[in-house]
Design an enzyme around this catalytic site. Structure first.
Site, mmCIF file in Angstrom:
data_model
loop_
_atom_site.group_PDB
_atom_site.id
_atom_site.type_symbol
_atom_site.label_atom_id
_atom_site.label_comp_id
_atom_site.label_asym_id
_atom_site.label_seq_id
_atom_site.Cartn_x
_atom_site.Cartn_y
_atom_site.Cartn_z
ATOM 1 N N HIS A 50 -13.702 85.599 24.402
ATOM 2 C CA HIS A 50 -12.876 85.526 25.609
ATOM 3 C C HIS A 50 -12.857 84.073 26.079
ATOM 4 O O HIS A 50 -13.817 83.328 25.855
ATOM 5 C CB HIS A 50 -13.459 86.394 26.713
ATOM 6 C CG HIS A 50 -13.305 87.859 26.486
ATOM 7 N ND1 HIS A 50 -13.343 88.763 27.518
ATOM 8 C CD2 HIS A 50 -13.118 88.591 25.356
ATOM 9 C CE1 HIS A 50 -13.189 89.991 27.044
ATOM 10 N NE2 HIS A 50 -13.048 89.909 25.725
ATOM 11 N N GLU A 52 -13.372 82.748 28.929
ATOM 12 C CA GLU A 52 -14.505 82.392 29.782
ATOM 13 C C GLU A 52 -15.764 82.112 28.962
ATOM 14 O O GLU A 52 -16.474 81.132 29.204
ATOM 15 C CB GLU A 52 -14.832 83.530 30.774
ATOM 16 C CG GLU A 52 -13.690 83.934 31.666
ATOM 17 C CD GLU A 52 -12.918 85.131 31.151
ATOM 18 O OE1 GLU A 52 -12.591 86.007 31.971
ATOM 19 O OE2 GLU A 52 -12.629 85.194 29.939
ATOM 20 N N CYS A 80 -13.968 90.255 33.018
ATOM 21 C CA CYS A 80 -14.403 91.594 32.619
ATOM 22 C C CYS A 80 -15.920 91.707 32.792
ATOM 23 O O CYS A 80 -16.584 90.728 33.145
ATOM 24 C CB CYS A 80 -14.008 91.833 31.154
ATOM 25 S SG CYS A 80 -14.994 90.860 29.987
ATOM 26 N N CYS A 83 -17.855 89.010 30.663
ATOM 27 C CA CYS A 83 -17.721 87.640 31.168
ATOM 28 C C CYS A 83 -18.407 87.465 32.515
ATOM 29 O O CYS A 83 -19.055 86.448 32.759
ATOM 30 C CB CYS A 83 -16.247 87.243 31.228
ATOM 31 S SG CYS A 83 -15.499 87.159 29.578
#
Length: 146
Positions: A50, A52, A80, A83
């Protein structure tokens, strides 16, 4: 603050061009851009790739410290659970996100993981910066795919 989110939006556009879910991030230390990233799950065959996570990994490498207390992460979509958990575990100082994620958002929408007192978390967050632009990018991507 807006200039950093615009960089995250540029990253999200790159993700979209590459066929990834268009989420971008920029990590700032003081007033210095440390790194920027976008989702790469499909390209890297990595469920953790991801934007992040990629930003936090690179920032820790650049700064030489896994503690990101004095850093701010700008991301186009509310983090999410994975993260948000990484933000807490890295002791990230602050997260600023654009569009809310009503399905999986863990910085206020579904759950507020950084505020969970049992985690002794210190990551502050603020949502809604350039929210319409961030949301339009995501919704446009999924409309094209239908």
């Amino acid at each position: 603050m807006e200039k950093w989110m615009r960089i995250a939006l540029e990253e999200a556009q790159s993700a979209r061009r590459e066929g990834e879910i268009p989420v971008g991030a920029a990590l700032v230390y003081g007033d210095e851009l440390i790194c920027r990233a976008h989702n790469r799950r499909e390209q890297d065959h990595d469920p953790t790739a991801h934007a992040e996570i990629l930003c936090m990994r690179e920032a820790a490498r650049v700064l030489g410290d896994w503690r990101l207390r004095d850093c701010t992460l700008y991301v186009t979509l509310e983090p999410c659970p994975m993260c948000a958990g990484a933000m807490v575990m890295s002791q990230l100082g602050q997260c600023v996100w654009g569009a809310a994620d009503e399905r999986q958002g863990c910085c206020g929408s579904v759950y507020d993981l950084p505020a969970d007192p049992s985690l002794h978390a210190s990551t502050r967050w603020r949502g809604g910066l350039l929210a319409a632009e961030c949301a339009d990018l995501i919704s446009g991507f999924f409309e094209e795919r239908r």
